[in-house]
Write a protein that holds these residues in place. Structure first.
Motif, PDB file in Angstrom:
ATOM      1  N   TRP A  68       0.842  -1.196   0.000  1.00  0.00           N
ATOM      2  CA  TRP A  68       0.000   0.000   0.000  1.00  0.00           C
ATOM      3  C   TRP A  68       0.873   1.240   0.000  1.00  0.00           C
ATOM      4  O   TRP A  68       2.002   1.224   0.499  1.00  0.00           O
ATOM      5  N   ALA A  69       0.338   2.331  -0.550  1.00  0.00           N
ATOM      6  CA  ALA A  69       1.037   3.620  -0.541  1.00  0.00           C
ATOM      7  C   ALA A  69       0.017   4.722  -0.776  1.00  0.00           C
ATOM      8  O   ALA A  69      -1.072   4.485  -1.320  1.00  0.00           O
ATOM      9  N   ASN A  70       0.370   5.937  -0.397  1.00  0.00           N
ATOM     10  CA  ASN A  70      -0.564   7.066  -0.534  1.00  0.00           C
ATOM     11  C   ASN A  70      -0.391   7.743  -1.891  1.00  0.00           C
ATOM     12  O   ASN A  70      -0.134   8.948  -1.985  1.00  0.00           O
ATOM     13  N   THR A  71      -0.596   6.967  -2.950  1.00  0.00           N
ATOM     14  CA  THR A  71      -0.393   7.459  -4.315  1.00  0.00           C
ATOM     15  C   THR A  71      -1.687   7.819  -5.036  1.00  0.00           C
ATOM     16  O   THR A  71      -1.639   8.291  -6.176  1.00  0.00           O
ATOM     17  N   ALA A  72      -2.842   7.598  -4.424  1.00  0.00           N
ATOM     18  CA  ALA A  72      -4.110   7.945  -5.069  1.00  0.00           C
ATOM     19  C   ALA A  72      -4.346   9.459  -4.987  1.00  0.00           C
ATOM     20  O   ALA A  72      -3.658  10.186  -4.272  1.00  0.00           O
ATOM     21  N   THR A  73      -5.317   9.919  -5.731  1.00  0.00           N
ATOM     22  CA  THR A  73      -5.645  11.346  -5.744  1.00  0.00           C
ATOM     23  C   THR A  73      -5.883  11.865  -4.324  1.00  0.00           C
ATOM     24  O   THR A  73      -6.566  11.217  -3.528  1.00  0.00           O
ATOM     25  N   GLY A  74      -5.318  13.020  -4.025  1.00  0.00           N
ATOM     26  CA  GLY A  74      -5.461  13.582  -2.691  1.00  0.00           C
ATOM     27  C   GLY A  74      -4.594  12.913  -1.648  1.00  0.00           C
ATOM     28  O   GLY A  74      -4.876  13.008  -0.454  1.00  0.00           O
ATOM     29  N   SER A  75      -3.546  12.236  -2.104  1.00  0.00           N
ATOM     30  CA  SER A  75      -2.637  11.511  -1.203  1.00  0.00           C
ATOM     31  C   SER A  75      -3.358  10.442  -0.396  1.00  0.00           C
ATOM     32  O   SER A  75      -2.973  10.126   0.735  1.00  0.00           O
ATOM     33  N   LYS A  76      -4.405   9.864  -0.998  1.00  0.00           N
ATOM     34  CA  LYS A  76      -5.109   8.762  -0.356  1.00  0.00           C
ATOM     35  C   LYS A  76      -4.356   7.453  -0.600  1.00  0.00           C
ATOM     36  O   LYS A  76      -3.568   7.328  -1.541  1.00  0.00           O
ATOM     37  N   ILE A  77      -4.619   6.489   0.256  1.00  0.00           N
ATOM     38  CA  ILE A  77      -3.932   5.202   0.175  1.00  0.00           C
ATOM     39  C   ILE A  77      -4.600   4.320  -0.880  1.00  0.00           C
ATOM     40  O   ILE A  77      -5.827   4.281  -1.000  1.00  0.00           O
ATOM     41  N   GLU A  78      -3.775   3.628  -1.648  1.00  0.00           N
ATOM     42  CA  GLU A  78      -4.264   2.627  -2.593  1.00  0.00           C
ATOM     43  C   GLU A  78      -3.275   1.467  -2.622  1.00  0.00           C
ATOM     44  O   GLU A  78      -2.152   1.567  -2.135  1.00  0.00           O
ATOM     45  N   SER A  79      -3.719   0.360  -3.206  1.00  0.00           N
ATOM     46  CA  SER A  79      -2.867  -0.823  -3.249  1.00  0.00           C
ATOM     47  C   SER A  79      -1.709  -0.620  -4.212  1.00  0.00           C
ATOM     48  O   SER A  79      -1.788   0.143  -5.179  1.00  0.00           O
ATOM     49  N   GLY A  80      -0.614  -1.299  -3.933  1.00  0.00           N
ATOM     50  CA  GLY A  80       0.537  -1.327  -4.827  1.00  0.00           C
ATOM     51  C   GLY A  80       0.926  -2.764  -5.078  1.00  0.00           C
ATOM     52  O   GLY A  80       0.072  -3.662  -5.051  1.00  0.00           O
ATOM     53  N   TYR A  81       2.209  -3.013  -5.310  1.00  0.00           N
ATOM     54  CA  TYR A  81       2.699  -4.354  -5.591  1.00  0.00           C
ATOM     55  C   TYR A  81       3.771  -4.735  -4.582  1.00  0.00           C
ATOM     56  O   TYR A  81       4.600  -3.908  -4.182  1.00  0.00           O
ATOM     57  N   VAL A  82       3.712  -5.994  -4.171  1.00  0.00           N
ATOM     58  CA  VAL A  82       4.760  -6.525  -3.301  1.00  0.00           C
ATOM     59  C   VAL A  82       5.952  -6.871  -4.179  1.00  0.00           C
ATOM     60  O   VAL A  82       5.847  -7.687  -5.095  1.00  0.00           O
TER      61      VAL A  82
END
Length: 265
Positions: A69-83
């Motif tokens: 997870w990282a805060n890369t969504a719009t508005g610095s919201k958290i979204e899933s990433g890759y392990v």
């Protein structure tokens, strides 16, 4: 109810409590064969996955699944990433967030531009006690949280600043973990027990009273975590024990009153 009947109930209650499993120590590492959802990695010498799992050691350990997870969504919201799965087994686990191409050192779990985290979901409540790294670049400060909310935690769409008001508890910030003996840190002085743990590069966003360390140069990869499962007696078992004990005391007093003395037949 006579004293012998009550004594028998007390023996049964004690047997139930004694039969409950004691705490046990476990460790979790990850294997490439236990990762799922492989994603093309643009030529970087690593594999990216949507999740990785571990059965733990010994085999009685609760299963663990890790997601990124990282805060890369719009508005610095958290979204899933890759392990990011690196090196040979046991894997070195990093995070490739959706704003990165996986090049070094950003394929690590880092806080350069965005805050990366690994969510560890266990098949039962565990008390994590330590974690071990097998890679660091520049610095290796970490932030750890445990989930105490109801149901499963929801990270997507939240900000890191939302977490402490959404069921998460700050376990602690840990400095220079890779510089420690065995590249490890003892964690969780408050003895939190949870099925969900969030481990990330040092993240001041989750904690207004953070220690103020530099928050742009921590790059780490996770090798393992250790902990234990401490079973708390079920309320029904405690109730049975309490009722049996209270009955035993009552029967003893009543018999002593009737016979002018104390003791059991």
């Amino acid at each position: 109810m006579n004293s012998k009947t009550v004594l028998g109930s007390l023996v049964v209650a004690c047997s139930l409590l004694a039969s409950m499993p004691a705490s046990a120590a476990y460790s979790w590492t990850f294997s490439r064969s236990d990762c799922a959802g492989k994603v093309a990695n643009s030529g970087v010498k690593s594999d990216w996955f949507t999740s990785c799992s571990s059965t733990g050691t010994p085999s009685s350990a609760p299963d663990a699944t890790v997601t990124a997870w990282a805060n890369t969504a719009t508005g610095s919201k958290i979204e899933s990433g890759y392990v990011g799965a690196y090196s040979d087994d046991p894997l070195h686990l990093g995070v490739v967030n959706k704003k990165e191409d996986g090049s070094q050192p950003n394929h690590a779990m880092d806080n350069n531009g965005y805050y990366d985290s690994l969510l560890m979901s266990f098949g039962g409540a565990v008390k994590l006690t330590s974690l071990e790294l097998n890679y660091a670049n520049t610095d290796s400060d970490l932030t750890v949280l445990a989930y105490y909310g109801s149901g499963a935690p929801v990270l997507a769409g939240k900000s890191y600043a939302d977490l402490l008001s959404s069921g998460w508890k700050l376990v602690g910030h840990y400095a220079d973990v890779y510089s420690n003996a065995n590249h490890a840190a003892t964690i969780n002085a408050s003895n939190y027990i949870s099925s969900y743990w969030l481990i990330g590069a040092y993240n001041p966003l989750v904690d207004p009273s953070n220690p103020g360390w530099s928050a742009t140069n921590d790059y780490v990869k996770l090798r393992s975590v250790t902990g234990d499962t401490t079973r708390v007696p079920e309320p029904s078992s405690l109730l049975m024990f309490g009722l049996a004990f209270a009955g035993l005391v009552y029967a003893r007093k009543r018999r002593g009153s009737d016979a002018g003395g104390t003791g059991f037949a």
